[in-house]
Design a protein around this motif. Structure first.
Motif, PDB file in Angstrom:
ATOM      1  N   LEU A 100       0.846  -1.195   0.000  1.00 55.97           N
ATOM      2  CA  LEU A 100       0.000   0.000   0.000  1.00 55.97           C
ATOM      3  C   LEU A 100       0.880   1.243   0.000  1.00 55.97           C
ATOM      4  CD1 LEU A 100      -3.106   0.411   0.148  1.00 55.97           C
ATOM      5  CD2 LEU A 100      -2.818   0.859   2.587  1.00 55.97           C
ATOM      6  N   CYS A 101       0.435   2.306  -0.674  1.00 51.40           N
ATOM      7  CA  CYS A 101       1.266   3.506  -0.860  1.00 51.40           C
ATOM      8  C   CYS A 101       2.550   3.079  -1.562  1.00 51.40           C
ATOM      9  CB  CYS A 101       1.582   4.180   0.466  1.00 51.40           C
ATOM     10  SG  CYS A 101       0.137   4.738   1.355  1.00 51.40           S
ATOM     11  N   CYS A 102       2.386   2.389  -2.692  1.00 54.36           N
ATOM     12  CA  CYS A 102       3.493   1.628  -3.284  1.00 54.36           C
ATOM     13  C   CYS A 102       4.545   2.476  -3.980  1.00 54.36           C
ATOM     14  CB  CYS A 102       2.954   0.578  -4.241  1.00 54.36           C
ATOM     15  SG  CYS A 102       2.138   1.285  -5.700  1.00 54.36           S
ATOM     16  N   ALA A 122      -1.075  -0.549  -4.516  1.00 55.77           N
ATOM     17  CA  ALA A 122      -1.968   0.599  -4.718  1.00 55.77           C
ATOM     18  C   ALA A 122      -1.279   1.887  -4.289  1.00 55.77           C
ATOM     19  CB  ALA A 122      -3.263   0.407  -3.921  1.00 55.77           C
ATOM     20  N   ASP A 123      -1.686   2.971  -4.942  1.00 53.14           N
ATOM     21  CA  ASP A 123      -1.174   4.299  -4.599  1.00 53.14           C
ATOM     22  C   ASP A 123      -2.204   5.320  -5.086  1.00 53.14           C
ATOM     23  OD1 ASP A 123       1.957   5.392  -3.907  1.00 53.14           O
ATOM     24  OD2 ASP A 123       0.595   6.862  -4.819  1.00 53.14           O
ATOM     25  N   ILE A 124      -2.200   6.487  -4.458  1.00 51.75           N
ATOM     26  CA  ILE A 124      -3.177   7.515  -4.854  1.00 51.75           C
ATOM     27  C   ILE A 124      -2.690   8.339  -6.039  1.00 51.75           C
ATOM     28  CG2 ILE A 124      -2.338   9.427  -3.394  1.00 51.75           C
ATOM     29  CD1 ILE A 124      -5.384   9.796  -2.611  1.00 51.75           C
ATOM     30  N   ASP A 125      -1.389   8.342  -6.263  1.00 51.84           N
ATOM     31  CA  ASP A 125      -0.769   9.243  -7.246  1.00 51.84           C
ATOM     32  C   ASP A 125      -0.672   8.556  -8.617  1.00 51.84           C
ATOM     33  OD1 ASP A 125       0.921  11.211  -8.423  1.00 51.84           O
ATOM     34  OD2 ASP A 125       2.658  10.003  -7.870  1.00 51.84           O
ATOM     35  N   GLY A 143      -5.990   4.854  -5.871  1.00 52.83           N
ATOM     36  CA  GLY A 143      -7.043   5.332  -4.982  1.00 52.83           C
ATOM     37  C   GLY A 143      -6.499   5.608  -3.602  1.00 52.83           C
ATOM     38  N   ASP A 144      -7.425   5.971  -2.720  1.00 51.10           N
ATOM     39  CA  ASP A 144      -7.088   6.407  -1.368  1.00 51.10           C
ATOM     40  C   ASP A 144      -6.921   5.205  -0.428  1.00 51.10           C
ATOM     41  OD1 ASP A 144      -6.744   7.952   0.883  1.00 51.10           O
ATOM     42  OD2 ASP A 144      -8.887   8.288   1.158  1.00 51.10           O
ATOM     43  N   LEU A 145      -5.707   4.971   0.004  1.00 53.84           N
ATOM     44  CA  LEU A 145      -5.380   3.869   0.927  1.00 53.84           C
ATOM     45  C   LEU A 145      -6.149   2.598   0.540  1.00 53.84           C
ATOM     46  CD1 LEU A 145      -4.980   5.667   4.386  1.00 53.84           C
ATOM     47  CD2 LEU A 145      -3.233   5.083   2.703  1.00 53.84           C
ATOM     48  N   LEU A 146      -6.801   1.951   1.513  1.00 55.78           N
ATOM     49  CA  LEU A 146      -7.419   0.649   1.239  1.00 55.78           C
ATOM     50  C   LEU A 146      -8.653   0.742   0.343  1.00 55.78           C
ATOM     51  CD1 LEU A 146      -6.802  -0.566   4.842  1.00 55.78           C
ATOM     52  CD2 LEU A 146      -5.981  -1.797   2.817  1.00 55.78           C
ATOM     53  N   ALA A 162       3.047  -1.129   4.337  1.00 55.94           N
ATOM     54  CA  ALA A 162       2.854   0.263   3.921  1.00 55.94           C
ATOM     55  C   ALA A 162       4.033   1.133   4.335  1.00 55.94           C
ATOM     56  CB  ALA A 162       1.563   0.824   4.533  1.00 55.94           C
ATOM     57  N   ASN A 163       4.594   1.808   3.337  1.00 56.52           N
ATOM     58  CA  ASN A 163       5.484   2.923   3.641  1.00 56.52           C
ATOM     59  C   ASN A 163       4.728   4.176   3.219  1.00 56.52           C
ATOM     60  OD1 ASN A 163       7.515   4.699   4.179  1.00 56.52           O
ATOM     61  ND2 ASN A 163       8.736   4.176   2.372  1.00 56.52           N
ATOM     62  N   ALA A 164       3.780   4.568   4.085  1.00 55.45           N
ATOM     63  CA  ALA A 164       2.946   5.745   3.822  1.00 55.45           C
ATOM     64  C   ALA A 164       3.731   6.986   4.242  1.00 55.45           C
ATOM     65  CB  ALA A 164       1.644   5.620   4.611  1.00 55.45           C
ATOM     66  N   MET A 185       4.551  16.336  -2.723  1.00 57.75           N
ATOM     67  CA  MET A 185       4.190  16.539  -1.316  1.00 57.75           C
ATOM     68  C   MET A 185       3.339  15.381  -0.795  1.00 57.75           C
ATOM     69  SD  MET A 185       5.040  18.568   0.962  1.00 57.75           S
ATOM     70  CE  MET A 185       5.850  19.755  -0.058  1.00 57.75           C
ATOM     71  N   VAL A 186       2.525  14.807  -1.690  1.00 56.47           N
ATOM     72  CA  VAL A 186       1.642  13.708  -1.273  1.00 56.47           C
ATOM     73  C   VAL A 186       2.444  12.469  -0.859  1.00 56.47           C
ATOM     74  CG1 VAL A 186       1.334  12.683  -3.573  1.00 56.47           C
ATOM     75  CG2 VAL A 186      -0.525  12.528  -1.899  1.00 56.47           C
ATOM     76  N   ALA A 187       3.730  12.439  -1.221  1.00 54.89           N
ATOM     77  CA  ALA A 187       4.575  11.297  -0.844  1.00 54.89           C
ATOM     78  C   ALA A 187       5.313  11.539   0.464  1.00 54.89           C
ATOM     79  CB  ALA A 187       5.594  11.003  -1.943  1.00 54.89           C
ATOM     80  N   LEU A 188       5.267  12.778   0.969  1.00 51.38           N
ATOM     81  CA  LEU A 188       6.105  13.128   2.123  1.00 51.38           C
ATOM     82  C   LEU A 188       5.288  13.484   3.359  1.00 51.38           C
ATOM     83  CD1 LEU A 188       8.584  15.483   0.191  1.00 51.38           C
ATOM     84  CD2 LEU A 188       8.876  13.034   0.657  1.00 51.38           C
ATOM     85  N   ASP A 196      -0.822  10.775  10.613  1.00 48.80           N
ATOM     86  CA  ASP A 196      -2.211  10.765  10.104  1.00 48.80           C
ATOM     87  C   ASP A 196      -2.523   9.467   9.352  1.00 48.80           C
ATOM     88  OD1 ASP A 196      -2.576  13.255  11.145  1.00 48.80           O
ATOM     89  OD2 ASP A 196      -2.908  14.277   9.222  1.00 48.80           O
ATOM     90  N   TYR A 197      -1.579   9.017   8.516  1.00 48.45           N
ATOM     91  CA  TYR A 197      -1.846   7.807   7.717  1.00 48.45           C
ATOM     92  C   TYR A 197      -1.914   6.573   8.612  1.00 48.45           C
ATOM     93  CZ  TYR A 197      -1.129  10.460   3.442  1.00 48.45           C
ATOM     94  OH  TYR A 197      -1.257  11.371   2.424  1.00 48.45           O
ATOM     95  N   LEU A 198      -1.064   6.537   9.626  1.00 46.06           N
ATOM     96  CA  LEU A 198      -1.105   5.382  10.522  1.00 46.06           C
ATOM     97  C   LEU A 198      -2.449   5.328  11.255  1.00 46.06           C
ATOM     98  CD1 LEU A 198       0.564   2.978  11.632  1.00 46.06           C
ATOM     99  CD2 LEU A 198       1.001   4.410  13.631  1.00 46.06           C
TER     100      LEU A 198
HETATM  101  C1  LIG Z   1       6.959   7.701   1.324  1.00 42.45           C
HETATM  102  S1  LIG Z   1       6.312   7.289  -0.262  1.00 42.45           S
HETATM  103  C2  LIG Z   1       6.689   5.536  -0.304  1.00 42.45           C
HETATM  104  C3  LIG Z   1       6.643   4.910  -1.662  1.00 42.45           C
HETATM  105  C4  LIG Z   1       7.103   3.439  -1.680  1.00 42.45           C
HETATM  106  N1  LIG Z   1       6.287   2.621  -0.828  1.00 42.45           N
HETATM  107  C5  LIG Z   1       8.542   3.327  -1.258  1.00 42.45           C
HETATM  108  O1  LIG Z   1       8.829   2.890  -0.155  1.00 42.45           O
HETATM  109  O2  LIG Z   1       9.426   3.694  -2.056  1.00 42.45           O
HETATM  110  C6  LIG Z   1       4.586   7.344   0.107  1.00 42.45           C
HETATM  111  C7  LIG Z   1       3.647   6.993  -1.047  1.00 42.45           C
HETATM  112  O3  LIG Z   1       2.300   7.096  -0.545  1.00 42.45           O
HETATM  113  C8  LIG Z   1       1.466   7.565  -1.585  1.00 42.45           C
HETATM  114  N2  LIG Z   1       0.235   8.110  -0.966  1.00 42.45           N
HETATM  115  C9  LIG Z   1       0.054   9.295  -0.335  1.00 42.45           C
HETATM  116  N3  LIG Z   1      -1.207   9.419   0.102  1.00 42.45           N
HETATM  117  C10 LIG Z   1      -1.842   8.281  -0.244  1.00 42.45           C
HETATM  118  C11 LIG Z   1      -3.180   7.795  -0.060  1.00 42.45           C
HETATM  119  N4  LIG Z   1      -4.107   8.534   0.579  1.00 42.45           N
HETATM  120  N5  LIG Z   1      -3.499   6.585  -0.554  1.00 42.45           N
HETATM  121  C12 LIG Z   1      -2.565   5.843  -1.214  1.00 42.45           C
HETATM  122  N6  LIG Z   1      -1.283   6.242  -1.427  1.00 42.45           N
HETATM  123  C13 LIG Z   1      -0.936   7.440  -0.934  1.00 42.45           C
HETATM  124  C14 LIG Z   1       2.319   8.580  -2.305  1.00 42.45           C
HETATM  125  O4  LIG Z   1       1.850   8.825  -3.603  1.00 42.45           O
HETATM  126  C15 LIG Z   1       3.695   7.893  -2.266  1.00 42.45           C
HETATM  127  O5  LIG Z   1       3.916   7.127  -3.423  1.00 42.45           O
END
Ligand SMILES: C[S@@+](CC[C@H](N)C(=O)[O-])C[C@H]1O[C@@H](n2cnc3c(N)ncnc32)[C@H](O)[C@@H]1O
Length: 254
Positions: A100-102, A122-125, A143-146, A162-164, A185-188, A196-198
């Motif tokens: 998740l958040c791949c 899955a990933d939102i981006d 899509g959004d998380l699960l 998940a590495n969210a 920014m959505v990745a950080l 928040d994601y946890l």
């Molecule tokens: C820190 S990066 C980690 C990416 C990958 N898992 C890795 O370890 O290289 C976080 C990822 O979460 C995704 N993300 C952010 N918000 C999300 C959401 N609501 N649902 C799914 N994915 C999301 C981002 O697009 C980003 O690719």
């Protein structure tokens, strides 16, 4: 034509002057990747301007694999190899595993090398989803998380990895320019305290995990105490592990 045999001395000097710590290694990689002198000049220009090396090369090394990295997609970090190592302890043949958040799909790609698993990602981006589809020959959902996952996975996930995003909002500005200017920014940004994601995963994951299923989530040492409290408060049995060599920290929750 590769420029790998050309003298990289000038490239090393340019990269060093721009503050690249590993100028020799980076020069070798850029020379090996560039097919023409013009391409090399453009690659060096981008690196001096601060583009992440991996986005210039188009790949990152992760868990011994060469992972395709598209521009604007989060570059997989070495510390996340510890998330792979922790998740590996939960793999069983045929296990349903979700990355998740791949992002690029690096974690899922690494797990595929470790066992005969039924992997989904899955990933939102959209750019990350497209990138992961190049790295993974498995279903990658957007899509959004699960909520991104198909309904038939509900209650069937054996290993949820998940590495969210988990950087506290105020700390994003303190990150190296490579990250804060070239990764979305959505990745950080993980919200005010980075958790928040946890919180959202702790609330929603129980409906998606199979009986006996496990959640592995990357976090930071600083956050791990509060993170454990969130998971335990949601009814999980949770532990945290840290690897000094990789500087990786991972929560495991049943
Ligand atoms: C820190 S990066 C980690 C990416 C990958 N898992 C890795 O370890 O290289 C976080 C990822 O979460 C995704 N993300 C952010 N918000 C999300 C959401 N609501 N649902 C799914 N994915 C999301 C981002 O697009 C980003 O690719």
């Amino acid at each position: 034509m590769s420029l790998s045999d050309a003298d990289p001395t000038a490239t090393v000097a340019t990269l060093r002057a721009a503050g690249c710590v590993f100028a020799e290694d980076e020069a070798d990689l850029l020379h090996a990747a560039a097919r023409t002198p013009g391409e090399l000049r453009e690659m060096v220009r981008r690196r001096v301007a601060g583009d992440p090396l991996e986005q210039i090369l188009g790949w990152a090394e992760f868990h011994g694999l060469r992972i395709f990295v598209a521009p604007g997609v989060f570059v997989p970090r070495r510390r996340t190899e510890f998330l792979v190592a922790r998740a590996a302890t939960s793999l069983r043949p045929g296990a349903v595993v979700v990355d998740l958040c791949c992002g690029t799909g690096a974690v899922g790609a690494a797990l595929l090398t470790l066992g005969d698993i039924d992997l989904y990602a899955a990933d939102i981006d959209p750019a990350s989803v497209a990138c992961a589809r190049r790295n993974l020959d498995v279903p990658v959902y957007q899509g959004d998380l699960l909520d991104a996952l198909p309904e038939d996975l509900r209650g069937r996930i054996d290993v949820l990895v998940a590495n969210a995003p988990y950087v506290p909002t105020d700390a994003v500005a303190l990150m190296p320019p490579e990250a804060r200017l070239h990764e979305p920014m959505v990745a950080l940004d993980g919200g005010a305290d980075g958790l928040d994601y946890l919180r959202r995963l702790a609330e929603t994951a129980p409906r998606w995990l199979a009986p006996g299923g496990v959640l592995h989530v990357e976090t930071s040492v600083e956050q791990s105490g509060v993170a454990l409290g969130i998971l335990r408060g949601a009814g999980f049995t949770a532990t945290v592990d840290h690897d000094d060599d990789l500087d990786g920290t991972v929560l495991t929750a049943h």
